[in-house]
Design an enzyme around this catalytic site. Sequence first.
Site, PDB file in Angstrom:
ATOM      1  N   GLU A  72       0.859  -1.257  -0.086  1.00 18.70           N
ATOM      2  CA  GLU A  72      -0.133   0.216   0.039  1.00 18.70           C
ATOM      3  C   GLU A  72       0.682   1.190   0.006  1.00 18.70           C
ATOM      4  OE1 GLU A  72      -4.057  -0.600   2.021  1.00 18.70           O
ATOM      5  OE2 GLU A  72      -2.645  -1.334   3.357  1.00 18.70           O
ATOM      6  N   GLU A  92      -4.638  -8.917   3.099  1.00 16.15           N
ATOM      7  CA  GLU A  92      -5.282  -8.738   4.180  1.00 16.15           C
ATOM      8  C   GLU A  92      -6.496  -9.656   4.168  1.00 16.15           C
ATOM      9  OE1 GLU A  92      -3.148  -4.977   3.663  1.00 16.15           O
ATOM     10  OE2 GLU A  92      -4.003  -6.498   2.242  1.00 16.15           O
TER      11      GLU A  92
END
Length: 222
Positions: A72, A92
Amino acid sequence: MFENTDSSDDNDDSLSKQVLPTTDDNNDPIDMNKIPTTGEEYLRQVRKRKEQELEQKYRNRGRGLALGGGLELALACDIRIAAHTAKLGLTETKLGIIPGAGGTQRLPRIIGSSKAKELIYTGRILSGQQAYEIRLVNEVVKQNEQLNAAYQRSLEIAHEIVQQGPLAVRMAKQAINKGLEVDLQTGLDVEEGCYDTVLTSEDRIEGLKAFQEKRKPVYKGV
């Protein structure tokens, strides 16, 4: 493959029935009590984790890991370079959560919504070459013995950029970024405004003068 995911029943928990792993992608034990419950908490943990990595002199540098929050952070960059040995992914969902530091927003803008959904839904980990093939990274380079091939290539690109007019680079970035958020006509207006900024700048005068005098320009960023 998911079917008709955009119109799924909110009461259908079939996608949530999963076995959570007991170790992370580095094969380290996961403390389930420390999983963040809010986006703000998640960002704090990402920052703390990156600080710890810096203090440990990039423990995973040679392995080239960019997983979860690490990827990210990379998605927020203008240019991404990966070694062929790199491992990248938003993992995730393997923990029953979603990317919460911009992953669900930046990844679709970079590789398209359909492919982004596939990678996020599956938590799939890609190699450097695979990341390049879907345009997640700009280049993939062969890893060297020093395990810093991507870093060295990044320095080469940075060296090219710093030789250009700094104000021009800033305005080009602003025009591209803002233009992508609006329709084409509005984007052209944004470009015109940025062009007007550089048109009246000292850097523009210096650039033309240096070209005429056949010398390297000395830009000031104004």
